[in-house]
Motif scaffolding. Structure first.
Motif, PDB file in Angstrom:
ATOM      1  N   ARG A   1       0.579  -1.183  -0.014  1.00 35.05           N
ATOM      2  CA  ARG A   1       0.020  -0.053   0.266  1.00 35.05           C
ATOM      3  C   ARG A   1       0.744   1.266  -0.171  1.00 35.05           C
ATOM      4  O   ARG A   1       0.631   2.300  -0.817  1.00 35.05           O
ATOM      5  N   PRO A   2       1.802   1.418   0.945  1.00 35.04           N
ATOM      6  CA  PRO A   2       2.804   2.619   0.718  1.00 35.04           C
ATOM      7  C   PRO A   2       3.446   3.022  -0.470  1.00 35.04           C
ATOM      8  O   PRO A   2       3.516   3.832  -0.993  1.00 35.04           O
TER       9      PRO A   2
ATOM     10  N   ARG B   1       2.141   2.101  -3.506  1.00 35.45           N
ATOM     11  CA  ARG B   1       1.221   2.370  -4.233  1.00 35.45           C
ATOM     12  C   ARG B   1       0.993   4.035  -4.197  1.00 35.45           C
ATOM     13  O   ARG B   1       0.769   4.609  -5.291  1.00 35.45           O
ATOM     14  N   ARG B   2       0.944   4.473  -2.909  1.00 33.71           N
ATOM     15  CA  ARG B   2       0.351   5.817  -2.922  1.00 33.71           C
ATOM     16  C   ARG B   2       1.906   6.944  -3.318  1.00 33.71           C
ATOM     17  O   ARG B   2       1.552   7.877  -3.499  1.00 33.71           O
ATOM     18  N   ARG B   3       2.962   6.239  -3.356  1.00 33.99           N
ATOM     19  CA  ARG B   3       4.412   7.005  -3.673  1.00 33.99           C
ATOM     20  C   ARG B   3       4.319   6.890  -5.186  1.00 33.99           C
ATOM     21  O   ARG B   3       5.132   7.590  -5.825  1.00 33.99           O
ATOM     22  N   ARG B   4       3.651   6.074  -6.126  1.00 36.61           N
ATOM     23  CA  ARG B   4       3.721   6.145  -7.500  1.00 36.61           C
ATOM     24  C   ARG B   4       3.110   7.447  -7.990  1.00 36.61           C
ATOM     25  O   ARG B   4       2.284   7.896  -7.477  1.00 36.61           O
TER      26      ARG B   4
ATOM     27  N   ARG C   1       1.150   9.251 -10.544  1.00 37.35           N
ATOM     28  CA  ARG C   1      -0.080   9.175 -11.524  1.00 37.35           C
ATOM     29  C   ARG C   1       0.140  10.132 -12.436  1.00 37.35           C
ATOM     30  O   ARG C   1      -0.207  11.323 -12.116  1.00 37.35           O
TER      31      ARG C   1
END
Length: 142
Positions: free
Chosen positions: A105-106, A108-111, A113
């Protein structure tokens, strides 16, 4: 260093400095607005590491042996948690999908977009169709 660990180390140093100046346990507790037992526990500990035990320490996870594999696969661009869970099960992982999802999860948040601009609205498109081509601006005529 976690915020809790930093606070414990700072409090230990402060208490030992006050004890070295000759202040009593009750006086230190009143001054620092902490309990007397906390002051006693810090006074008994020669080094802060003796206080850093128990629930403040990260517990081992059944995912720990597989984290390097997950990190490598993530770096390769494989971000599907269901697929990664299946891969880990083939390697002997017995934990749940949720543990893997929570670990990822962390990341994914750093990607970053890249969001494309919103498509034009209905009124704008209708205006383009209804106007004479000569009256459209260069940008609208493209």
């Amino acid at each position: 260093m976690s915020p809790i660990e930093a606070r414990i180390r700072e409090r230990h140093a402060t208490i030992h400095a006050l004890l070295a100046q000759g202040h009593g346990i009750r006086e230190i507790a009143r001054e620092l607005h902490i309990g007397g037992n906390t002051v006693r526990r810090n006074a008994r500990a020669a080094v802060p590491e003796q206080l850093l035990t128990g629930r403040h320490q990260p517990r081992p996870s059944q995912l720990d042996p597989y984290k390097p594999h997950l990190d490598k696969r993530w770096a390769e661009g494989h971000t599907n948690a269901i697929q990664l869970h299946a891969e880990l099960q083939a390697l002997g992982y017995r934990g749940s999908y949720q543990i893997i999802s929570d670990y990822l999860r962390p990341r994914r948040r750093r990607r970053i977009r890249v969001v494309p601009p919103a498509p034009p609205g209905i009124r704008r498109v209708t205006g383009w169709m209804m106007r004479h081509p000569e009256k459209l601006s260069d940008k609208e005529g493209e």
